[in-house]
Design a protein around this motif. Structure first.
Motif, PDB file in Angstrom:
ATOM      1  N   ARG A  79      36.133   5.149  -8.553  1.00  0.00           N
ATOM      2  CA  ARG A  79      36.656   4.819  -7.515  1.00  0.00           C
ATOM      3  C   ARG A  79      36.711   2.956  -7.257  1.00  0.00           C
ATOM      4  NH1 ARG A  79      35.462  10.379  -6.759  1.00  0.00           N
ATOM      5  NH2 ARG A  79      33.579   9.113  -5.116  1.00  0.00           N
ATOM      6  N   SER A  80      35.443   2.499  -7.123  1.00  0.00           N
ATOM      7  CA  SER A  80      35.536   1.187  -6.808  1.00  0.00           C
ATOM      8  C   SER A  80      36.003   0.130  -7.752  1.00  0.00           C
ATOM      9  CB  SER A  80      33.725   1.160  -6.603  1.00  0.00           C
ATOM     10  OG  SER A  80      32.940   1.555  -5.862  1.00  0.00           O
ATOM     11  N   ARG A  81      35.850   1.047  -8.760  1.00  0.00           N
ATOM     12  CA  ARG A  81      36.748   0.345  -9.920  1.00  0.00           C
ATOM     13  C   ARG A  81      38.341   0.283  -9.830  1.00  0.00           C
ATOM     14  NH1 ARG A  81      39.394   1.399 -14.973  1.00  0.00           N
ATOM     15  NH2 ARG A  81      39.474  -0.252 -16.211  1.00  0.00           N
ATOM     16  N   TYR A  82      38.662   1.063  -9.560  1.00  0.00           N
ATOM     17  CA  TYR A  82      40.164   1.334  -9.199  1.00  0.00           C
ATOM     18  C   TYR A  82      40.982   0.331  -7.894  1.00  0.00           C
ATOM     19  CZ  TYR A  82      40.306   5.085 -13.127  1.00  0.00           C
ATOM     20  OH  TYR A  82      40.486   5.520 -14.048  1.00  0.00           O
ATOM     21  N   ALA A  83      39.951   0.500  -7.186  1.00  0.00           N
ATOM     22  CA  ALA A  83      39.822   0.046  -5.935  1.00  0.00           C
ATOM     23  C   ALA A  83      40.088  -1.676  -5.816  1.00  0.00           C
ATOM     24  CB  ALA A  83      38.891   0.489  -4.850  1.00  0.00           C
ATOM     25  N   ARG A  84      39.055  -1.935  -6.830  1.00  0.00           N
ATOM     26  CA  ARG A  84      39.448  -3.567  -7.526  1.00  0.00           C
ATOM     27  C   ARG A  84      40.052  -3.783  -8.088  1.00  0.00           C
ATOM     28  NH1 ARG A  84      33.707  -2.828  -9.580  1.00  0.00           N
ATOM     29  NH2 ARG A  84      34.391  -2.431 -10.534  1.00  0.00           N
TER      30      ARG A  84
END
Length: 80
Positions: A72-77
């Motif tokens: 989720r953090s990767r996609y948000a970044r």
């Protein structure tokens, strides 16, 4: 084109033809991305295997929670 209806509690039932075609079973976890043209639904980490229950009757998902959070953090970044 297949259609579905939103049920109480926000549940969506996917057509059996799609579930069978993608080999998705009960317990399969998905990443849901909010896109300008709608939602994108795909299996978590590309795995098509269902989540197995432990001897206590709980799913083994807790062990993969850190991976899901990282994704989720990767996609948000990357603005997805």
């Amino acid at each position: 084109m297949a259609t579905t209806r939103l049920e109480k509690g926000g549940k969506l039932c996917l057509p059996h033809e799609m579930l069978d075609a993608h080999h998705w079973n009960a317990g399969t976890e998905f990443v849901v991305e909010d896109r300008p043209d709608g939602l994108l639904l795909r299996p978590l980490n590309g795995e098509l295997k269902p989540v197995k229950e432990t001897a206590t009757g709980h799913s083994s998902v807790g062990r993969d929670r850190a991976l899901a959070d990282a994704m989720r953090s990767r996609y948000a970044r990357f603005g997805h």
